[in-house]
Motif scaffolding. Structure first.
Motif, PDB file in Angstrom:
ATOM      1  N   PRO A  73     -16.291  10.887  -4.261  1.00 53.48           N
ATOM      2  CA  PRO A  73     -17.308   9.598  -4.452  1.00 53.48           C
ATOM      3  C   PRO A  73     -17.289   8.853  -2.745  1.00 53.48           C
ATOM      4  O   PRO A  73     -17.668   7.710  -3.049  1.00 53.48           O
ATOM      5  CB  PRO A  73     -16.625   9.230  -5.533  1.00 53.48           C
ATOM      6  CG  PRO A  73     -15.264   8.926  -4.974  1.00 53.48           C
ATOM      7  CD  PRO A  73     -14.825  10.449  -4.488  1.00 53.48           C
ATOM      8  N   VAL A  74     -18.634   9.764  -2.469  1.00 58.45           N
ATOM      9  CA  VAL A  74     -19.246   9.030  -1.264  1.00 58.45           C
ATOM     10  C   VAL A  74     -20.795   8.481  -1.271  1.00 58.45           C
ATOM     11  O   VAL A  74     -21.525   9.891  -1.094  1.00 58.45           O
ATOM     12  CB  VAL A  74     -19.197   9.740  -0.078  1.00 58.45           C
ATOM     13  CG1 VAL A  74     -19.910   9.082   0.992  1.00 58.45           C
ATOM     14  CG2 VAL A  74     -17.346  10.223   0.278  1.00 58.45           C
ATOM     15  N   LEU A  75     -21.225   7.118  -1.369  1.00 56.93           N
ATOM     16  CA  LEU A  75     -22.553   6.511  -1.540  1.00 56.93           C
ATOM     17  C   LEU A  75     -23.121   7.503   0.211  1.00 56.93           C
ATOM     18  O   LEU A  75     -24.727   7.441  -0.048  1.00 56.93           O
ATOM     19  CB  LEU A  75     -22.814   5.291  -1.985  1.00 56.93           C
ATOM     20  CG  LEU A  75     -22.165   5.491  -3.687  1.00 56.93           C
ATOM     21  CD1 LEU A  75     -22.233   4.242  -4.204  1.00 56.93           C
ATOM     22  CD2 LEU A  75     -22.739   5.930  -4.303  1.00 56.93           C
ATOM     23  N   GLN A  76     -22.583   6.883   1.105  1.00 54.12           N
ATOM     24  CA  GLN A  76     -22.709   6.520   1.936  1.00 54.12           C
ATOM     25  C   GLN A  76     -22.150   7.042   3.464  1.00 54.12           C
ATOM     26  O   GLN A  76     -21.175   6.802   3.095  1.00 54.12           O
ATOM     27  CB  GLN A  76     -23.847   5.645   2.093  1.00 54.12           C
ATOM     28  CG  GLN A  76     -24.290   5.108   3.907  1.00 54.12           C
ATOM     29  CD  GLN A  76     -24.888   3.721   3.726  1.00 54.12           C
ATOM     30  OE1 GLN A  76     -24.985   3.023   3.318  1.00 54.12           O
ATOM     31  NE2 GLN A  76     -23.549   3.169   5.243  1.00 54.12           N
ATOM     32  N   ILE A  86     -13.555  12.945  -7.695  1.00 53.75           N
ATOM     33  CA  ILE A  86     -12.560  13.180  -7.798  1.00 53.75           C
ATOM     34  C   ILE A  86     -12.369  11.553  -7.799  1.00 53.75           C
ATOM     35  O   ILE A  86     -13.425  10.726  -7.674  1.00 53.75           O
ATOM     36  CB  ILE A  86     -12.040  13.444  -6.110  1.00 53.75           C
ATOM     37  CG1 ILE A  86     -11.899  15.055  -5.903  1.00 53.75           C
ATOM     38  CG2 ILE A  86     -10.250  13.262  -5.795  1.00 53.75           C
ATOM     39  CD1 ILE A  86     -11.680  15.102  -4.694  1.00 53.75           C
ATOM     40  N   GLN A  87     -11.269  11.374  -8.796  1.00 57.59           N
ATOM     41  CA  GLN A  87     -11.027   9.424  -9.018  1.00 57.59           C
ATOM     42  C   GLN A  87      -9.763   9.164  -8.585  1.00 57.59           C
ATOM     43  O   GLN A  87      -8.874  10.344  -8.065  1.00 57.59           O
ATOM     44  CB  GLN A  87     -10.775   9.516 -10.198  1.00 57.59           C
ATOM     45  CG  GLN A  87     -11.842   9.954 -11.541  1.00 57.59           C
ATOM     46  CD  GLN A  87     -13.081   9.268 -11.318  1.00 57.59           C
ATOM     47  OE1 GLN A  87     -13.125   7.593 -12.166  1.00 57.59           O
ATOM     48  NE2 GLN A  87     -14.218   9.441 -11.278  1.00 57.59           N
ATOM     49  N   TYR A  88      -9.998   7.877  -7.931  1.00 56.20           N
ATOM     50  CA  TYR A  88      -8.790   7.246  -7.120  1.00 56.20           C
ATOM     51  C   TYR A  88      -8.577   6.203  -7.373  1.00 56.20           C
ATOM     52  O   TYR A  88      -9.124   5.595  -8.094  1.00 56.20           O
ATOM     53  CB  TYR A  88      -9.776   7.135  -5.760  1.00 56.20           C
ATOM     54  CG  TYR A  88      -9.652   8.424  -4.478  1.00 56.20           C
ATOM     55  CD1 TYR A  88      -8.257   8.612  -4.166  1.00 56.20           C
ATOM     56  CD2 TYR A  88     -11.333   8.746  -4.588  1.00 56.20           C
ATOM     57  CE1 TYR A  88      -9.069   9.104  -3.180  1.00 56.20           C
ATOM     58  CE2 TYR A  88     -11.143  10.190  -3.612  1.00 56.20           C
ATOM     59  CZ  TYR A  88      -9.734  10.517  -2.633  1.00 56.20           C
ATOM     60  OH  TYR A  88     -10.194  11.039  -1.831  1.00 56.20           O
ATOM     61  N   LEU A 140       1.133  -1.357  -0.005  1.00 58.13           N
ATOM     62  CA  LEU A 140       0.110   0.086  -0.252  1.00 58.13           C
ATOM     63  C   LEU A 140       0.868   1.396   0.420  1.00 58.13           C
ATOM     64  O   LEU A 140       1.856   0.780   0.944  1.00 58.13           O
ATOM     65  CB  LEU A 140      -1.087   0.278   1.338  1.00 58.13           C
ATOM     66  CG  LEU A 140      -1.538  -0.965   1.200  1.00 58.13           C
ATOM     67  CD1 LEU A 140      -2.709  -1.040   2.403  1.00 58.13           C
ATOM     68  CD2 LEU A 140      -2.767  -0.813   0.152  1.00 58.13           C
ATOM     69  N   THR A 141       0.406   2.233  -0.615  1.00 55.79           N
ATOM     70  CA  THR A 141       0.655   3.282  -0.544  1.00 55.79           C
ATOM     71  C   THR A 141      -0.237   4.298  -1.313  1.00 55.79           C
ATOM     72  O   THR A 141      -1.390   3.945  -1.124  1.00 55.79           O
ATOM     73  CB  THR A 141       2.075   4.022  -2.072  1.00 55.79           C
ATOM     74  OG1 THR A 141       1.313   3.586  -3.044  1.00 55.79           O
ATOM     75  CG2 THR A 141       3.255   3.091  -1.952  1.00 55.79           C
ATOM     76  N   LYS A 142      -0.061   5.430  -0.816  1.00 51.66           N
ATOM     77  CA  LYS A 142      -1.533   6.495  -0.086  1.00 51.66           C
ATOM     78  C   LYS A 142      -1.833   6.538  -1.750  1.00 51.66           C
ATOM     79  O   LYS A 142      -1.553   6.636  -2.867  1.00 51.66           O
ATOM     80  CB  LYS A 142      -1.234   8.408  -0.349  1.00 51.66           C
ATOM     81  CG  LYS A 142      -0.435   8.748  -1.549  1.00 51.66           C
ATOM     82  CD  LYS A 142      -0.122   9.951  -0.540  1.00 51.66           C
ATOM     83  CE  LYS A 142      -0.042  11.012  -2.043  1.00 51.66           C
ATOM     84  NZ  LYS A 142      -1.496  11.475  -2.572  1.00 51.66           N
ATOM     85  N   MET A 143      -3.434   6.973  -1.660  1.00 51.31           N
ATOM     86  CA  MET A 143      -3.796   6.265  -2.765  1.00 51.31           C
ATOM     87  C   MET A 143      -4.420   7.843  -4.030  1.00 51.31           C
ATOM     88  O   MET A 143      -4.171   8.582  -3.650  1.00 51.31           O
ATOM     89  CB  MET A 143      -5.238   6.520  -2.822  1.00 51.31           C
ATOM     90  CG  MET A 143      -5.926   5.369  -2.161  1.00 51.31           C
ATOM     91  SD  MET A 143      -7.928   5.104  -2.445  1.00 51.31           S
ATOM     92  CE  MET A 143      -8.286   5.905  -0.378  1.00 51.31           C
ATOM     93  N   GLN A 144      -3.344   7.035  -5.391  1.00 49.81           N
ATOM     94  CA  GLN A 144      -3.211   8.736  -6.161  1.00 49.81           C
ATOM     95  C   GLN A 144      -4.388   9.380  -7.143  1.00 49.81           C
ATOM     96  O   GLN A 144      -5.693   8.263  -6.745  1.00 49.81           O
ATOM     97  CB  GLN A 144      -2.393   7.852  -7.048  1.00 49.81           C
ATOM     98  CG  GLN A 144      -1.002   7.243  -7.197  1.00 49.81           C
ATOM     99  CD  GLN A 144       0.153   8.506  -6.254  1.00 49.81           C
ATOM    100  OE1 GLN A 144       0.415   9.731  -6.607  1.00 49.81           O
ATOM    101  NE2 GLN A 144       0.539   7.879  -4.712  1.00 49.81           N
ATOM    102  N   THR A 145      -4.576  10.330  -7.039  1.00 48.38           N
ATOM    103  CA  THR A 145      -5.713  11.635  -7.245  1.00 48.38           C
ATOM    104  C   THR A 145      -6.414  11.470  -8.456  1.00 48.38           C
ATOM    105  O   THR A 145      -4.932  12.352  -9.332  1.00 48.38           O
ATOM    106  CB  THR A 145      -6.171  11.853  -6.411  1.00 48.38           C
ATOM    107  OG1 THR A 145      -5.476  12.790  -5.938  1.00 48.38           O
ATOM    108  CG2 THR A 145      -6.481  10.933  -4.743  1.00 48.38           C
ATOM    109  N   GLU A 146      -7.104  12.125  -8.852  1.00 44.98           N
ATOM    110  CA  GLU A 146      -7.692  13.206 -10.525  1.00 44.98           C
ATOM    111  C   GLU A 146      -8.309  13.684 -10.384  1.00 44.98           C
ATOM    112  O   GLU A 146      -9.633  13.114  -9.804  1.00 44.98           O
ATOM    113  CB  GLU A 146      -7.678  11.706 -11.491  1.00 44.98           C
ATOM    114  CG  GLU A 146      -7.351  12.189 -12.785  1.00 44.98           C
ATOM    115  CD  GLU A 146      -7.895  11.575 -13.510  1.00 44.98           C
ATOM    116  OE1 GLU A 146      -7.183  11.978 -14.948  1.00 44.98           O
ATOM    117  OE2 GLU A 146      -8.486  10.565 -13.751  1.00 44.98           O
TER     118      GLU A 146
END
Length: 264
Positions: free
Chosen positions: A210-213, A18-20, A7-13
């Motif tokens: 991107p959160v559904l709940q 936001i895309q992860y 694991l490394t920190k998630m890359q984002t766009e």
């Protein structure tokens, strides 16, 4: 589908939302595509981000020895006001420290759980804000080195917070704030040598995750205590995965951990 890697920190766009991405040595995952899917996380072992050995992770993805020797985790990283490369003074590796410290830095306000002040390299905007789970942010000053950013943060945190309440951020119990008004109020508190770098015109940046709940009662997943976990992914915010049963997993806090991910 199964994936395995360190694991490394998630890359984002930046995007709507936001895309992860999780990046492994021989594969990558667009984490957004896993929303509403059942994910099993299994702890396999350790891999220090510096030496690559299977040694217990001490902090920030590094084993004990590398944490106290590598230049990228020197004290000046967390405390920018300790930066000395502009004085040609070495901490652990002057060449590395000059490369990182002697470049444009931004002091900013971000609203993730409350309005807070922070520092980041200009090249890390808006990545830094995304990693903190901020839904809005604004730049205050752009300075030529990390030291000036550090002394600015020290001065301003007497007027505004410099920490994020991660629980409030993940529950999304956050009110919208007028960051332009906050920024203008702080101008008079800037150190004298930084006044000329104040950004007079600037807009708030809004970020959508991107959160559904959102979770109600948080349970933090610790891989050493719970080496195998399964849950339905409901959101991604900051560097956290949010699951349907209110479990949250901080990917960045688990850098250097080797995991197997199974997606159903």
């Amino acid at each position: 589908m199964q994936y395995q890697g360190v694991l490394t920190k998630m890359q984002t766009e930046i995007g709507e939302p936001i895309q992860y991405y999780l990046i492994f040595e021989s594969d990558f995952i667009n984490v957004n595509q896993l929303l509403d899917k059942k994910i099993k996380i299994s702890f396999v072992g350790y891999q220090c981000l510096a030496c690559g050995e299977n040694k217990k992770i001490y902090r920030q993805g590094y084993c004990y020895d590398d944490f106290y020797n590598r230049p990228e985790v020197g004290d000046w990283v967390m405390r920018p006001e300790l930066s000395k490369a502009h004085l040609d003074i070495e901490d652990r590796d002057l060449e590395y420290e000059k490369k990182v410290q002697l470049q444009p830095h931004i002091v900013y306000l971000a609203n993730s759980s409350n309005v807070k002040v922070g520092v980041t390299r200009k090249t890390q905007v808006p990545t830094r804000w995304i990693d903190q789970g901020a839904h809005e942010a604004i730049e205050i000053v752009e300075v030529p080195n990390r030291y000036l950013a550090g002394i600015t943060e020290v001065a301003l945190k007497e007027q505004v917070a410099d920490k994020t309440n991660w629980r409030t951020m993940l529950k999304n119990e956050v009110a919208d704030e007028d960051l332009i008004a906050h920024k203008n109020k702080l101008k008079s508190f800037l150190p004298e040598e930084v006044q000329e770098y104040f950004i007079e015109n600037g807009k708030e940046t809004e970020l959508h995750f991107p959160v559904l709940q959102y979770p109600e009662k948080l349970k933090s997943l610790n891989l050493e205590k719970t080496p195998e976990y399964s849950g339905i992914l409901k959101g991604i915010k900051g560097q956290y995965l949010i699951f349907e049963d209110n479990t949250v997993f901080n990917v960045r806090n688990n850098e250097g951990y080797v995991v197997e991910l199974t997606v159903n």
